[in-house]
Design a protein around this motif. Structure first.
Motif, PDB file in Angstrom:
ATOM      1  N   MET A   1       7.154  19.056  29.564  1.00  0.00           N
ATOM      2  CA  MET A   1       6.148  18.213  28.995  1.00  0.00           C
ATOM      3  C   MET A   1       4.846  18.231  29.328  1.00  0.00           C
ATOM      4  N   SER A   2       4.864  18.820  30.554  1.00  0.00           N
ATOM      5  CA  SER A   2       3.098  18.921  31.077  1.00  0.00           C
ATOM      6  C   SER A   2       2.263  19.701  30.351  1.00  0.00           C
ATOM      7  N   ASP A   3       2.680  20.361  29.383  1.00  0.00           N
ATOM      8  CA  ASP A   3       1.812  21.043  28.582  1.00  0.00           C
ATOM      9  C   ASP A   3       1.570  20.314  27.059  1.00  0.00           C
ATOM     10  N   ILE A   4       1.996  18.991  27.024  1.00  0.00           N
ATOM     11  CA  ILE A   4       1.892  18.077  26.043  1.00  0.00           C
ATOM     12  C   ILE A   4       0.671  17.207  26.167  1.00  0.00           C
ATOM     13  N   ARG A   5      -0.337  17.317  25.092  1.00  0.00           N
ATOM     14  CA  ARG A   5      -1.256  16.521  25.243  1.00  0.00           C
ATOM     15  C   ARG A   5      -1.581  15.475  24.074  1.00  0.00           C
ATOM     16  N   SER A   6      -1.026  15.959  22.915  1.00  0.00           N
ATOM     17  CA  SER A   6      -1.307  15.050  21.671  1.00  0.00           C
ATOM     18  C   SER A   6      -0.117  14.828  20.988  1.00  0.00           C
ATOM     19  N   ILE A   7       0.441  13.643  20.763  1.00  0.00           N
ATOM     20  CA  ILE A   7       1.606  13.348  20.071  1.00  0.00           C
ATOM     21  C   ILE A   7       1.814  12.365  18.959  1.00  0.00           C
ATOM     22  N   ALA A  80       1.040   2.416  25.533  1.00  0.00           N
ATOM     23  CA  ALA A  80       0.107   1.634  26.516  1.00  0.00           C
ATOM     24  C   ALA A  80      -0.157   2.820  27.889  1.00  0.00           C
ATOM     25  N   ALA A  81       0.849   3.514  28.123  1.00  0.00           N
ATOM     26  CA  ALA A  81       0.795   4.311  29.070  1.00  0.00           C
ATOM     27  C   ALA A  81       0.479   5.969  29.116  1.00  0.00           C
ATOM     28  N   TRP A  82       0.665   6.098  27.720  1.00  0.00           N
ATOM     29  CA  TRP A  82       0.093   7.727  27.388  1.00  0.00           C
ATOM     30  C   TRP A  82      -1.148   8.345  27.532  1.00  0.00           C
ATOM     31  N   PRO A  83      -1.546   8.918  28.429  1.00  0.00           N
ATOM     32  CA  PRO A  83      -3.159   9.121  28.557  1.00  0.00           C
ATOM     33  C   PRO A  83      -3.880  10.255  27.289  1.00  0.00           C
ATOM     34  N   GLY A  84      -2.908  10.774  26.682  1.00  0.00           N
ATOM     35  CA  GLY A  84      -3.488  11.738  25.699  1.00  0.00           C
ATOM     36  C   GLY A  84      -3.501  11.151  24.285  1.00  0.00           C
ATOM     37  N   GLU A  85      -3.628  11.917  23.318  1.00  0.00           N
ATOM     38  CA  GLU A  85      -3.722  11.455  22.017  1.00  0.00           C
ATOM     39  C   GLU A  85      -2.428  10.889  21.641  1.00  0.00           C
ATOM     40  N   LEU A  86      -2.330   9.986  20.967  1.00  0.00           N
ATOM     41  CA  LEU A  86      -1.010   9.469  20.313  1.00  0.00           C
ATOM     42  C   LEU A  86      -0.992   8.510  19.072  1.00  0.00           C
ATOM     43  N   ASP A 228      11.094   7.570  28.470  1.00  0.00           N
ATOM     44  CA  ASP A 228      11.294   7.776  29.859  1.00  0.00           C
ATOM     45  C   ASP A 228      10.698   9.368  30.027  1.00  0.00           C
ATOM     46  N   SER A 229      11.397  10.119  29.579  1.00  0.00           N
ATOM     47  CA  SER A 229      11.398  11.480  29.917  1.00  0.00           C
ATOM     48  C   SER A 229       9.867  11.923  29.637  1.00  0.00           C
ATOM     49  N   VAL A 230       9.153  11.405  28.655  1.00  0.00           N
ATOM     50  CA  VAL A 230       7.826  12.009  28.373  1.00  0.00           C
ATOM     51  C   VAL A 230       6.847  11.333  29.517  1.00  0.00           C
ATOM     52  N   LEU A 231       7.145  10.028  29.889  1.00  0.00           N
ATOM     53  CA  LEU A 231       6.082   9.498  31.021  1.00  0.00           C
ATOM     54  C   LEU A 231       6.456   9.651  32.165  1.00  0.00           C
ATOM     55  N   ALA A 232       7.572  10.449  32.615  1.00  0.00           N
ATOM     56  CA  ALA A 232       8.101  10.922  33.877  1.00  0.00           C
ATOM     57  C   ALA A 232       6.936  12.040  34.375  1.00  0.00           C
ATOM     58  N   ASP A 233       6.261  12.564  33.449  1.00  0.00           N
ATOM     59  CA  ASP A 233       5.441  13.791  33.756  1.00  0.00           C
ATOM     60  C   ASP A 233       3.984  13.201  34.069  1.00  0.00           C
ATOM     61  N   VAL A 234       3.572  11.692  33.723  1.00  0.00           N
ATOM     62  CA  VAL A 234       2.416  11.386  33.622  1.00  0.00           C
ATOM     63  C   VAL A 234       1.767  10.827  34.795  1.00  0.00           C
TER      64      VAL A 234
END
Ligand code: OAD
Length: 234
Positions: A1-7, A80-86, A228-234
């Motif tokens: 997931m670490s290469d994901i910026r925009s969801i 609330a927690a995702w730092p990239g684009e959403l 949970d799996s997406v935010l585990a890498d944030v």
């Protein structure tokens, strides 16, 4: 997931099913006992406005009982927690995403708790019943209608959605049958532009083959696990 910026997340009726709101394409293909053509077309509104307004009055009233479920809450947590684009794009006309706390949200098919003036195009927040002939607070024409995108009408915010689909790294579709365009085509647009694509649904959707990965099960289980799996890498 670490290469994901925009969801981009697309949701449909399945995410609200466990909140007690009926999906559209249930057994018999009827929406709460009505044919699609009788309640969700401009022709139906012109021909039988009482029926169409009453249908959406009942759906609006049902929102006072329905509560967001674990899937809506998980997406709000992601927001609330995702730092990239959403961008959360919902086809749903209920307000359960925003009541769970989601902010980066578009209602592409309109909103039950909104009224649209058929004369001047103004949209306003609306609670309670909306009888045919209600005057528009903006232009005074007796032309308020449910702010629902009917078949044959243009969904809202397509420019913003297309822009997000063109640049996202991950596209996730939740609880939608893939039967209604343009939303049904989003997976192909995102994938063509290089995004990873995942479907979370109770059953394989009409467009299942277009996704890199499909996970089958109830949204209240699958969505929190995925978040949970997406935010585990944030
Ligand atoms: P549908 O009723 O077509 O599809 C709902 C999907 O949710 C189905 O694929 C079900 O398998 C799935 N589902 C049901 N319960 C679920 C659960 N607990 N967890 C996960 N998935 C579940 O609804 P939509 O695809 O949203 O437009 O329908 C698209 C559009 O059709 C609606 O927005 C509506 C209608 O025309 C307008 O009102 C303008």
């Amino acid at each position: 997931m670490s290469d994901i910026r925009s969801i981009v997340v697309l949701t449909g009726a399945g995410i609200s099913a466990e909140s007690g709101i009926a999906t559209f394409r249930g057994p018999g293909g009827l929406w709460e006992g009505h044919r699609v053509e009788d309640v969700c077309t401009p022709e139906a509104l012109a021909h039988d406005p009482d029926l169409v307004h009453r249908f959406y009055d009942l759906r609006r009233a049902a929102l006072t009982i329905a509560q967001p479920n674990a899937a809506h809450r998980a997406l709000a947590r992601l927001d609330a927690a995702w730092p990239g684009e959403l961008l959360i794009v919902t086809q749903n006309v209920d307000d359960l995403h925003e009541r769970a706390g989601a902010k980066r949200l578009l209602h592409m098919h309109g909103e039950l708790r909104s009224a649209l003036c058929a004369r001047c195009g103004a949209r306003q927040s609306w609670q309670g019943d909306l009888p045919p002939g209600t005057a528009c607070p903006t232009c005074a024409a007796p032309a308020l209608r449910p702010d629902i995108v009917f078949f044959g009408e243009m969904p809202y915010d397509m420019d913003r959605i297309e822009t997000a689909l063109a640049s996202c790294d991950l596209f996730v579709s939740i609880g939608t049958s893939g039967a209604v365009y343009p939303a049904a085509g989003f997976v192909r647009t995102a994938r063509w532009n290089g995004a990873q694509t995942i479907e979370l649904n109770l059953d394989p959707s009409d467009g299942s083959i277009h996704f890199h990965e499909s996970r089958m099960g109830p949204a209240s289980t699958l969505v929190p696990e995925w978040v949970d799996s997406v935010l585990a890498d944030v």
